[in-house]
Design a protein around this motif. Structure first.
Motif, short mmCIF file in Angstrom:
data_model
loop_
_atom_site.label_atom_id
_atom_site.label_comp_id
_atom_site.label_asym_id
_atom_site.label_seq_id
_atom_site.Cartn_x
_atom_site.Cartn_y
_atom_site.Cartn_z
N ALA A 1 0.60 -1.13 -0.19
CA ALA A 1 0.11 -0.13 -0.05
C ALA A 1 0.95 1.36 -0.05
CB ALA A 1 -0.79 0.05 1.03
N LYS A 2 2.01 1.33 0.90
CA LYS A 2 2.67 2.53 0.96
C LYS A 2 3.39 2.95 -0.28
CE LYS A 2 6.80 0.32 3.05
NZ LYS A 2 7.67 0.44 4.34
N GLU A 3 3.66 2.00 -1.06
CA GLU A 3 4.21 2.17 -2.24
C GLU A 3 3.46 2.13 -3.66
OE1 GLU A 3 7.42 -0.55 -2.84
OE2 GLU A 3 8.40 -0.28 -1.07
#
Length: 291
Positions: A62-64
């Protein structure tokens, strides 16, 4: 040519058309009308019968930026419905997978689900209209998966309700209310009684519910360890254990003779006697009297 992520927002892959801006499997020099979904000239096309292959070795992170999302559909208005649709040889939509937040009708509750849709009967009142057959809600810890106007068949397989020992496993019969709310009336349950060895635990019950959806009791219990059946009790200690003060045999019957064919344990009654079959083809009786 190399396709950007924006161009991948809609894809025709082996006959799958992602609507919005989208690929078509029609040759670019042919004018085609696609029925419900339609074309407006903004489509990105690849040559007829050629395929678009997408692959990745990246995880979903998600964070990427959700790197493994090779196809990503996004709605940009609150009632928009991005879809993957399958059309017949005439360009008429027949099936679709859709995810959306709100219903077309503002007066309805928010849908918040992914749905699998197929057309209604061509001879019915809603001929050829796409209709939700299966819906899977999102933004919920427990997803209430629903079907509509659909029968579910298991052919040469198993329909299984599983759970950890010590938990109820229910097949529930309910009444439907507004906004897809349901209120239980009956449940067939493998109960939460602990499995302690010797085939004990996870007994089968038929549970009844009140109008408010709260369980009354288990009207019928079948013990897994012994096969005992309890009516009004969940701990039967004989093959039939009735927690009540009456048992009723509705129809009277009079054996023709004491040697009339019977099986041991059969019982009958008439106005004068109660009859018990004490051995094969051997009846005995006791006289009834008033008091």
């Amino acid at each position: 040519m190399k396709l950007s992520k924006a161009m991948m927002a809609a894809v025709m892959l082996g006959g799958i058309c992602l609507l919005g801006t989208g690929f078509s499997n029609q040759e670019s020099d042919k004018a085609v009308t696609l029925g419900q979904s339609g074309q407006n000239g903004s489509e990105i096309r690849i040559p007829h019968n050629e395929r678009l292959l997408l692959s990745t070795d990246e995880r979903w992170i998600a964070k990427e930026g959700h790197q493994s999302d090779l196809i990503r559909l996004q709605w940009t208005a609150d009632r928009a419905k991005p879809a993957i649709a399958w059309a017949d040889e005439n360009g008429i939509d027949k099936t679709a997978i859709i995810s959306h937040d709100k219903a077309n009708n503002p007066e309805q509750h928010d849908h918040k689900h992914m749905s699998f849709e197929t057309t209604m009967s061509p001879t019915g009142p809603y001929a050829n209209q796409l209709f939700t057959r299966l819906e899977i809600p999102y933004d919920t810890d427990v997803s209430e998966i629903r079907t509509h106007s659909s029968n579910f068949n298991v052919m040469n397989g198993i329909l299984r309700v599983a759970g950890e020992t010590g938990s109820n496993r229910d097949l529930q019969f309910s009444v439907a209310g507004n906004d897809n709310e349901t209120t239980p009336r009956w449940a067939v349950r493998a109960d939460a009684s602990q499995e302690a060895g010797d085939n004990a635990g996870s007994d089968l019950q038929f549970v009844r519910y009140g109008d408010d959806g709260e369980a009354f009791d288990a009207a019928l219990t079948l013990q897994r360890s012994s096969g005992n059946i309890g009516i009004g009790t969940d701990s039967p200690d004989t093959k039939l254990d009735v927690n009540g003060d009456k048992i009723r045999i509705r129809e009277k019957y009079t054996p023709a003779s004491s040697s009339e064919p019977c099986s041991q344990g059969q019982m009958a009654w008439d106005e004068q006697y109660v009859y018990v079959c004490v051995a094969k083809d051997s009846w005995k009786r006791t006289e009834l009297s008033s008091w």
